[in-house]
Design an enzyme around this catalytic site. Structure first.
Site, PDB file in Angstrom:
ATOM      1  N   ARG A   1     -14.743  -0.232   6.525  1.00 43.60           N
ATOM      2  CA  ARG A   1     -13.580  -0.710   5.782  1.00 43.60           C
ATOM      3  C   ARG A   1     -12.404  -0.939   6.713  1.00 43.60           C
ATOM      4  O   ARG A   1     -12.139  -0.134   7.605  1.00 43.60           O
ATOM      5  CB  ARG A   1     -13.179   0.316   4.725  1.00 43.60           C
ATOM      6  CG  ARG A   1     -14.104   0.358   3.518  1.00 43.60           C
ATOM      7  CD  ARG A   1     -13.900  -0.826   2.622  1.00 43.60           C
ATOM      8  NE  ARG A   1     -14.562  -0.652   1.341  1.00 43.60           N
ATOM      9  CZ  ARG A   1     -14.649  -1.617   0.441  1.00 43.60           C
ATOM     10  NH1 ARG A   1     -14.127  -2.797   0.666  1.00 43.60           N
ATOM     11  NH2 ARG A   1     -15.262  -1.389  -0.708  1.00 43.60           N
ATOM     12  N   VAL A   2     -11.692  -2.016   6.490  1.00 46.90           N
ATOM     13  CA  VAL A   2     -10.456  -2.308   7.211  1.00 46.90           C
ATOM     14  C   VAL A   2      -9.299  -1.884   6.321  1.00 46.90           C
ATOM     15  O   VAL A   2      -9.063  -2.482   5.273  1.00 46.90           O
ATOM     16  CB  VAL A   2     -10.355  -3.805   7.560  1.00 46.90           C
ATOM     17  CG1 VAL A   2      -9.005  -4.110   8.198  1.00 46.90           C
ATOM     18  CG2 VAL A   2     -11.490  -4.208   8.492  1.00 46.90           C
ATOM     19  N   THR A   3      -8.604  -0.829   6.710  1.00 49.97           N
ATOM     20  CA  THR A   3      -7.572  -0.247   5.871  1.00 49.97           C
ATOM     21  C   THR A   3      -6.233  -0.189   6.596  1.00 49.97           C
ATOM     22  O   THR A   3      -6.151  -0.266   7.826  1.00 49.97           O
ATOM     23  CB  THR A   3      -7.957   1.180   5.434  1.00 49.97           C
ATOM     24  OG1 THR A   3      -8.016   2.022   6.588  1.00 49.97           O
ATOM     25  CG2 THR A   3      -9.299   1.196   4.729  1.00 49.97           C
ATOM     26  N   VAL A   4      -5.192  -0.056   5.817  1.00 46.58           N
ATOM     27  CA  VAL A   4      -3.862   0.259   6.330  1.00 46.58           C
ATOM     28  C   VAL A   4      -3.474   1.624   5.777  1.00 46.58           C
ATOM     29  O   VAL A   4      -3.924   1.995   4.684  1.00 46.58           O
ATOM     30  CB  VAL A   4      -2.822  -0.795   5.890  1.00 46.58           C
ATOM     31  CG1 VAL A   4      -2.976  -2.069   6.670  1.00 46.58           C
ATOM     32  CG2 VAL A   4      -2.891  -1.063   4.382  1.00 46.58           C
TER      33      VAL A   4
ATOM     34  N   GLU B   1      -5.883   7.367   8.981  1.00 51.01           N
ATOM     35  CA  GLU B   1      -5.718   8.252   7.829  1.00 51.01           C
ATOM     36  C   GLU B   1      -4.233   8.585   7.693  1.00 51.01           C
ATOM     37  O   GLU B   1      -3.650   9.255   8.539  1.00 51.01           O
ATOM     38  CB  GLU B   1      -6.542   9.526   8.011  1.00 51.01           C
ATOM     39  CG  GLU B   1      -6.256  10.631   7.008  1.00 51.01           C
ATOM     40  CD  GLU B   1      -6.286  10.162   5.566  1.00 51.01           C
ATOM     41  OE1 GLU B   1      -5.303  10.418   4.846  1.00 51.01           O
ATOM     42  OE2 GLU B   1      -7.283   9.510   5.170  1.00 51.01           O
ATOM     43  N   SER B   2      -3.626   8.110   6.628  1.00 47.15           N
ATOM     44  CA  SER B   2      -2.176   8.171   6.497  1.00 47.15           C
ATOM     45  C   SER B   2      -1.615   9.585   6.557  1.00 47.15           C
ATOM     46  O   SER B   2      -0.585   9.826   7.193  1.00 47.15           O
ATOM     47  CB  SER B   2      -1.734   7.486   5.201  1.00 47.15           C
ATOM     48  OG  SER B   2      -2.348   8.079   4.068  1.00 47.15           O
TER      49      SER B   2
ATOM     50  N   CYS C   1       0.820  -1.210   0.000  1.00 48.79           N
ATOM     51  CA  CYS C   1       0.000   0.000   0.000  1.00 48.79           C
ATOM     52  C   CYS C   1       0.859   1.268   0.000  1.00 48.79           C
ATOM     53  O   CYS C   1       1.687   1.460   0.910  1.00 48.79           O
ATOM     54  CB  CYS C   1      -0.904  -0.005   1.226  1.00 48.79           C
ATOM     55  SG  CYS C   1      -1.835   1.524   1.460  1.00 48.79           S
TER      56      CYS C   1
ATOM     57  N   TYR D   1      -5.510   4.628  -9.281  1.00 53.32           N
ATOM     58  CA  TYR D   1      -6.610   3.748  -8.867  1.00 53.32           C
ATOM     59  C   TYR D   1      -7.879   4.042  -9.656  1.00 53.32           C
ATOM     60  O   TYR D   1      -8.645   3.130  -9.986  1.00 53.32           O
ATOM     61  CB  TYR D   1      -6.871   3.903  -7.363  1.00 53.32           C
ATOM     62  CG  TYR D   1      -5.836   3.234  -6.505  1.00 53.32           C
ATOM     63  CD1 TYR D   1      -5.984   1.910  -6.102  1.00 53.32           C
ATOM     64  CD2 TYR D   1      -4.687   3.910  -6.107  1.00 53.32           C
ATOM     65  CE1 TYR D   1      -5.034   1.285  -5.326  1.00 53.32           C
ATOM     66  CE2 TYR D   1      -3.719   3.295  -5.335  1.00 53.32           C
ATOM     67  CZ  TYR D   1      -3.900   1.988  -4.946  1.00 53.32           C
ATOM     68  OH  TYR D   1      -2.940   1.358  -4.191  1.00 53.32           O
TER      69      TYR D   1
ATOM     70  N   TRP E   1      -7.093  -8.192   5.201  1.00 56.15           N
ATOM     71  CA  TRP E   1      -5.669  -8.204   5.505  1.00 56.15           C
ATOM     72  C   TRP E   1      -5.396  -9.197   6.631  1.00 56.15           C
ATOM     73  O   TRP E   1      -6.061  -9.172   7.657  1.00 56.15           O
ATOM     74  CB  TRP E   1      -5.206  -6.817   5.948  1.00 56.15           C
ATOM     75  CG  TRP E   1      -5.227  -5.755   4.899  1.00 56.15           C
ATOM     76  CD1 TRP E   1      -6.030  -4.661   4.860  1.00 56.15           C
ATOM     77  CD2 TRP E   1      -4.383  -5.677   3.742  1.00 56.15           C
ATOM     78  NE1 TRP E   1      -5.743  -3.896   3.742  1.00 56.15           N
ATOM     79  CE2 TRP E   1      -4.733  -4.504   3.038  1.00 56.15           C
ATOM     80  CE3 TRP E   1      -3.362  -6.490   3.226  1.00 56.15           C
ATOM     81  CZ2 TRP E   1      -4.110  -4.116   1.854  1.00 56.15           C
ATOM     82  CZ3 TRP E   1      -2.740  -6.102   2.048  1.00 56.15           C
ATOM     83  CH2 TRP E   1      -3.113  -4.936   1.383  1.00 56.15           C
TER      84      TRP E   1
END
Length: 325
Positions: A127-130, A145-146, A61, A193, A94
């Site tokens: 949602r499961v996010t990295v 949030e990156s 990611c 994307y 993940w």
């Protein structure tokens, strides 16, 4: 980068993003769920402390990699550890493993990242996010949030950092950085994307034209100055880098971003080469994870999960020319 399935078993070929599309078939990114902040303020719930926080990332990611990049550049490796999910995103979401540079969940011992979300919020259904910034003290997710995690790592841990002098978001450049980020993110970071996940020719063509128009503009900017907002490296350079380093090996073919490769842009390719050769960067880039994640996980795009052998890329041995600016 997200996964949305709640199953407890891995099932291949089922990941899709059809619920993230508008009426024209264009990809729309879902907003992050956890938006708390680490602060030195006396009344802050989350204070900057050594070995209190843990970051969950994916090498695949770009958003997560930009957070890991910040940890490396600031010298926070001994203060904030990371767990790295497996490269393959399947129906269980993940998950953790110990193959090809992945790790176990070092904090909770969970099998799936979703379990970290549910530990923080038992009613979580999003949602499961990295990436995930996790507080081991309260057992809560602070933020996923990156861009916000990067800013926290940049400013709130200087008393613990090996390189507190590194400032990726200097006050005097806030306006320029935000303006550049507002241009880079929709057109390039998310633009690839929008090309790859589009399900209509109209949506794809629109994203494609905006992507390469933006790359042309960046090529021009970098012909006149070393970094995106001048002579100083900032977090917006890292945000651009994490997309560019994936471009030739994944986005050109897999996401049909095939007008030009990054190596065909003289200034952009040297920009990528310089950042890749900086201390700490190579630790954040795992091309096996990058290629195998995209080509094996997105079966609606690549049904048989075949991973290309190429392309040949050399970001290490060839010197860059950016010091001339």
């Amino acid at each position: 980068m997200s996964s949305d399935n709640k199953g407890s078993e891995l099932k291949p070929n089922t990941i899709n993003f059809t619920d993230e599309l508008d009426k024209k078939g264009a990809f729309i990114r879902v907003q992050s769920s956890f938006r708390n902040f680490i602060s030195s303020s006396p009344d802050a719930e989350f204070k900057p402390e050594a070995n209190r926080y843990h970051v969950y990332i994916s090498y695949a990611c770009p958003w997560a990699s930009s957070v890991y990049h910040t940890i490396q550049f600031k010298g926070l490796q001994d203060v904030i550890d990371v767990s790295i999910v497996d490269y393959l995103l399947e129906a269980g979401g993940w998950h953790f493993s110990e193959r090809e540079g992945s790790t176990v969940d070092k904090i909770n011992g969970f099998k799936f990242l979703r379990q970290v979300y549910e530990l923080s919020d038992k009613n979580f259904n999003g949602r499961v996010t990295v990436p995930v910034l996790f507080d081991t003290k309260t057992k809560k997710i602070v933020n996923n949030e990156s861009s916000e995690i990067i800013r926290m790592l940049n400013s709130e841990f200087n008393h613990l950092a090996k390189h507190p002098e590194v400032d990726l978001n200097p006050t005097e450049l806030h306006t320029q950085i935000q303006e550049m980020y507002d241009f880079i993110y929709p057109n390039i970071n998310n633009g690839v994307y929008r090309c790859g996940f589009a399900i209509s020719q109209e949506a794809y063509s629109d994203a494609f034209e905006k992507l390469f128009s933006a790359l042309d503009k960046v090529e021009d900017i970098l012909s006149k100055q070393r970094y995106l907002v001048g002579s100083k490296l900032t977090y917006v350079d890292i945000r651009l880098f994490v997309t560019l380093i994936r471009f030739d090996c994944v986005y050109v073919g897999h996401f049909k971003c095939n007008k030009k490769q990054i190596k065909e842009y003289s200034n952009i390719s040297n920009f990528v080469r310089e950042i890749y050769q900086m201390e700490g960067t190579k630790k954040t880039v795992n091309f096996f994870h990058i290629k195998h994640h995209y080509y094996e996980s997105h079966r609606t795009i690549n049904p048989y999960g075949i991973v290309p052998v190429g392309p040949n890329m050399d970001w290490v041995n060839e010197p860059h020319n950016r010091s001339n600016l």
